[in-house]
Design an enzyme around this catalytic site. Structure first.
Site, PDB file in Angstrom:
ATOM      1  N   GLY A  28       6.671   2.454   0.638  1.00 36.52           N
ATOM      2  CA  GLY A  28       7.284   3.491   1.470  1.00 36.52           C
ATOM      3  C   GLY A  28       8.802   3.374   1.593  1.00 36.52           C
ATOM      4  N   GLU A  39      10.776  15.503  -4.727  1.00 36.19           N
ATOM      5  CA  GLU A  39       9.469  16.169  -4.727  1.00 36.19           C
ATOM      6  C   GLU A  39       9.435  17.160  -3.582  1.00 36.19           C
ATOM      7  OE1 GLU A  39       6.411  12.758  -6.462  1.00 36.19           O
ATOM      8  OE2 GLU A  39       6.255  13.351  -4.381  1.00 36.19           O
ATOM      9  N   ARG A  42      -2.482  -2.341 -10.790  1.00 26.29           N
ATOM     10  CA  ARG A  42      -2.958  -3.658 -10.313  1.00 26.29           C
ATOM     11  C   ARG A  42      -4.180  -3.444  -9.427  1.00 26.29           C
ATOM     12  NH1 ARG A  42      -1.416  -2.636  -5.061  1.00 26.29           N
ATOM     13  NH2 ARG A  42       0.542  -1.514  -4.850  1.00 26.29           N
ATOM     14  N   ARG A  60      -6.893  -2.872   8.067  1.00 24.15           N
ATOM     15  CA  ARG A  60      -6.006  -4.002   7.762  1.00 24.15           C
ATOM     16  C   ARG A  60      -5.608  -4.664   9.077  1.00 24.15           C
ATOM     17  NH1 ARG A  60      -1.834  -2.293   2.951  1.00 24.15           N
ATOM     18  NH2 ARG A  60      -3.246  -0.892   1.830  1.00 24.15           N
TER      19      ARG A  60
HETATM   20  P1  ADP Z   1       5.208   4.186  -2.239  1.00 26.31           P
HETATM   21  O1  ADP Z   1       5.140   3.850  -3.697  1.00 26.31           O
HETATM   22  O2  ADP Z   1       6.511   3.811  -1.599  1.00 26.31           O
HETATM   23  O3  ADP Z   1       4.015   3.741  -1.469  1.00 26.31           O
HETATM   24  P2  ADP Z   1       4.128   6.876  -2.634  1.00 26.31           P
HETATM   25  O4  ADP Z   1       4.721   7.776  -3.631  1.00 26.31           O
HETATM   26  O5  ADP Z   1       2.852   6.180  -2.997  1.00 26.31           O
HETATM   27  O6  ADP Z   1       5.221   5.785  -2.183  1.00 26.31           O
HETATM   28  O7  ADP Z   1       3.898   7.652  -1.268  1.00 26.31           O
HETATM   29  C1  ADP Z   1       3.511   6.980  -0.078  1.00 26.31           C
HETATM   30  C2  ADP Z   1       3.152   7.987   0.973  1.00 26.31           C
HETATM   31  O8  ADP Z   1       4.292   8.817   1.276  1.00 26.31           O
HETATM   32  C3  ADP Z   1       2.056   8.976   0.609  1.00 26.31           C
HETATM   33  O9  ADP Z   1       0.778   8.453   0.803  1.00 26.31           O
HETATM   34  C4  ADP Z   1       2.362  10.128   1.541  1.00 26.31           C
HETATM   35  O10 ADP Z   1       1.921   9.885   2.862  1.00 26.31           O
HETATM   36  C5  ADP Z   1       3.884  10.143   1.526  1.00 26.31           C
HETATM   37  N1  ADP Z   1       4.373  11.054   0.457  1.00 26.31           N
HETATM   38  C6  ADP Z   1       4.714  10.719  -0.810  1.00 26.31           C
HETATM   39  N2  ADP Z   1       5.108  11.802  -1.509  1.00 26.31           N
HETATM   40  C7  ADP Z   1       5.010  12.859  -0.674  1.00 26.31           C
HETATM   41  C8  ADP Z   1       5.264  14.268  -0.782  1.00 26.31           C
HETATM   42  N3  ADP Z   1       5.736  14.798  -1.906  1.00 26.31           N
HETATM   43  N4  ADP Z   1       5.037  15.032   0.296  1.00 26.31           N
HETATM   44  C9  ADP Z   1       4.571  14.520   1.468  1.00 26.31           C
HETATM   45  N5  ADP Z   1       4.314  13.208   1.645  1.00 26.31           N
HETATM   46  C10 ADP Z   1       4.528  12.376   0.596  1.00 26.31           C
END
Ligand code: ADP
Length: 457
Positions: free
Chosen positions: A165, A200, A293, A339
């Site tokens: 995040g 995005e 992973r 968790r």
């Molecule tokens: P990280 O690799 O930092 O965990 P992610 O791309 O997996 O980031 O996204 C983590 C979370 O952030 C998602 O589960 C969602 O809650 C939020 N998120 C990511 N992209 C978007 C988006 N385009 N719109 C709304 N929420 C998003």
């Protein structure tokens, strides 16, 4: 078959890998930092080697000393767990060069997925829908404004090297774009040493749904169902469950097929997770990233299917191939994972390391606890604060919630605060019980779920 595996990790995942190795008759070598001498993984492994001081950069992230240790003990495999070096393409390559099998995908496959902007392009090539946004990396301010204008506000600025995040900033209006992009770049630079960002469209009403895949490294891929991880704080998952309780069968099928075709397109080897956002307003799904992973929440899938994902990783790495085909994967009932962190939920989730003066994990039918803790164990302050994962299985979601409540209510953790009270409160919330939540819900309702202590008073 692998003969001796060095586990390049700590905590509950090291314990988990040791258990799977033991069942397969593979010898285990644990590594530990000076702060982890008393960790359960050190006691359970056949051999253990101290690899340095507490700081992760000088121990669990020190690729040279890990590979050196593996060669010294004549290990023929290295399991990276999650975090640390698990998604490090160079480490996968260095293991291969040293003649030690990396239990996971090749450096090439990791590279295709590690940069999230590149992964978007790979997904698009494989015919997988991605969130509308920038193609490749968008770095300069002019480029950003043009792309943001095209996709429409609000937009999410994300770090290409992102994870956990971090390096993620929302821009609701054009006047916030450049300032927030600078903050995201600074955070990404500090966290990952790479300030590249991409854009995005922000999906405001979404569920996070991810598909577990297993690949044989030769293009053969099976999916092992999906998990819903929408209960998040600061974009970090706190509760995961499966199957996703809010999607229709056609959308579910589409998710599974998309995940398989993406993993097959990079000849994926081992266990991986393809993450999607499901837009609840549009009944559509979009790829966001692939984690190359084993994931923290993998036991949800294991409880639902009876498939041992770590065993499959070890079998593929050892040349045996996957032990199952798609038609062997059968989902049953409902599973939930909480968790449990050494954090004080009432004090803004402040990390609370220290000694467990008493510790008794819950048990009983359908209850699984993955943990490296025991009574008397001192949780060190140097690493992430997760001390256990409680996972339950039941025939349906309502019974799984009740079972989790009962399990957590009987969990004895004395000496330090934990997030058990937070989870109990969350499980009782109307939104969780009735599935009326999205990825934003917890962040917006945290005060209701866990009233914060007024530390100023
Ligand atoms: P990280 O690799 O930092 O965990 P992610 O791309 O997996 O980031 O996204 C983590 C979370 O952030 C998602 O589960 C969602 O809650 C939020 N998120 C990511 N992209 C978007 C988006 N385009 N719109 C709304 N929420 C998003």
């Amino acid at each position: 078959m692998l003969r001796r595996v060095l586990i390049a990790n700590r905590g509950e995942i090291a314990v988990r890998v040791i258990r799977a190795c033991r069942e397969l008759g593979i010898e285990t070598v644990a590594v530990y930092s000076e702060a982890d001498r008393d960790s359960l993984h050190v006691r359970l492994a056949d051999k253990a080697a101290c690899i340095g001081p507490p700081q992760a950069t000088r121990s669990y992230l020190n690729a040279g000393s890990l590979i050196g240790a593996a060669m010294y003990v004549k290990a023929d495999g290295i399991h990276p767990g999650y975090g640390f070096l698990a998604e490090n393409a160079a480490f996968s390559d260095e293991c291969a060069a040293a003649g030690v099998k990396f239990v996971g995908p090749t450096g090439h496959a990791i590279r295709r997925m590690a940069d999230k902007a590149v992964a978007r392009a790979v997904a698009a090539e494989a015919g997988v829908p991605t969130v509308p946004g920038s193609d490749g990396k968008a770095v300069d301010a002019d480029g950003l404004a043009a792309v943001a204008g095209k996709i429409g506000y609000p937009v999410l600025i994300k770090a290409a090297a992102g994870g956990g995040g971090r390096g993620m900033m929302l821009a609701e209006t054009p006047d916030r774009l450049s300032r927030n992009a600078l903050s995201a770049q600074a955070e990404a630079q500090a966290a990952f040493g790479d300030s590249s960002i991409y854009l995005e469209k922000y999906i405001g009403n979404a569920r996070h749904v991810e598909v577990q895949v297993l690949g044989d490294g030769r293009g053969g891929v099976v999916h092992v169902g999906e998990r819903d991880c929408s209960m998040q704080r600061r974009h970090q998952k706190l509760v995961e469950e499966g199957p996703c309780p809010v999607i229709a069968p056609a959308l579910r099928k589409g998710l599974h097929e998309a995940a398989v075709s993406l993993a097959a397109s990079v000849d994926y080897e081992g266990a991986g997770t393809v993450e999607f956002l499901v837009d609840l307003d549009a009944d559509a799904f979009y790829f966001i990233e692939m984690n190359t992973r084993i994931q923290v929440e993998h036991p949800v899938t294991e409880m639902l299917t009876g498939v041992d994902l770590v065993r499959e990783q070890l079998l593929v790495a050892g040349g045996e191939g996957l032990s199952l085909r798609q038609k062997d994967v059968k989902l049953r009932g409902h599973a939930i994972e909480c968790r449990v962190n050494a954090e004080d939920g009432a004090r803004n989730f402040m990390p609370s390391p220290g000694t467990l003066s008493a510790y008794v994990a819950p048990g009983g039918p359908g209850v699984r606890v993955d943990s490296h803790c025991y009574a008397g164990y001192a949780v060190p302050p140097y690493y992430d604060s997760m001390i256990a994962k409680v996972v339950v299985w039941a025939p349906d979601r309502a019974q799984a919630i009740d079972r989790m409540r009962a399990a957590l209510a009987g969990y004895v953790i004395d000496g330090i605060p934990s997030t058990v009270p937070f989870h109990l409160s969350l499980l009782d919330s109307e939104a969780f019980r009735t599935n009326a939540f999205n990825t934003q819900w917890l962040e917006k309702n945290i005060e209701r779920v866990m009233p914060q202590e007024n530390t100023a008073a």
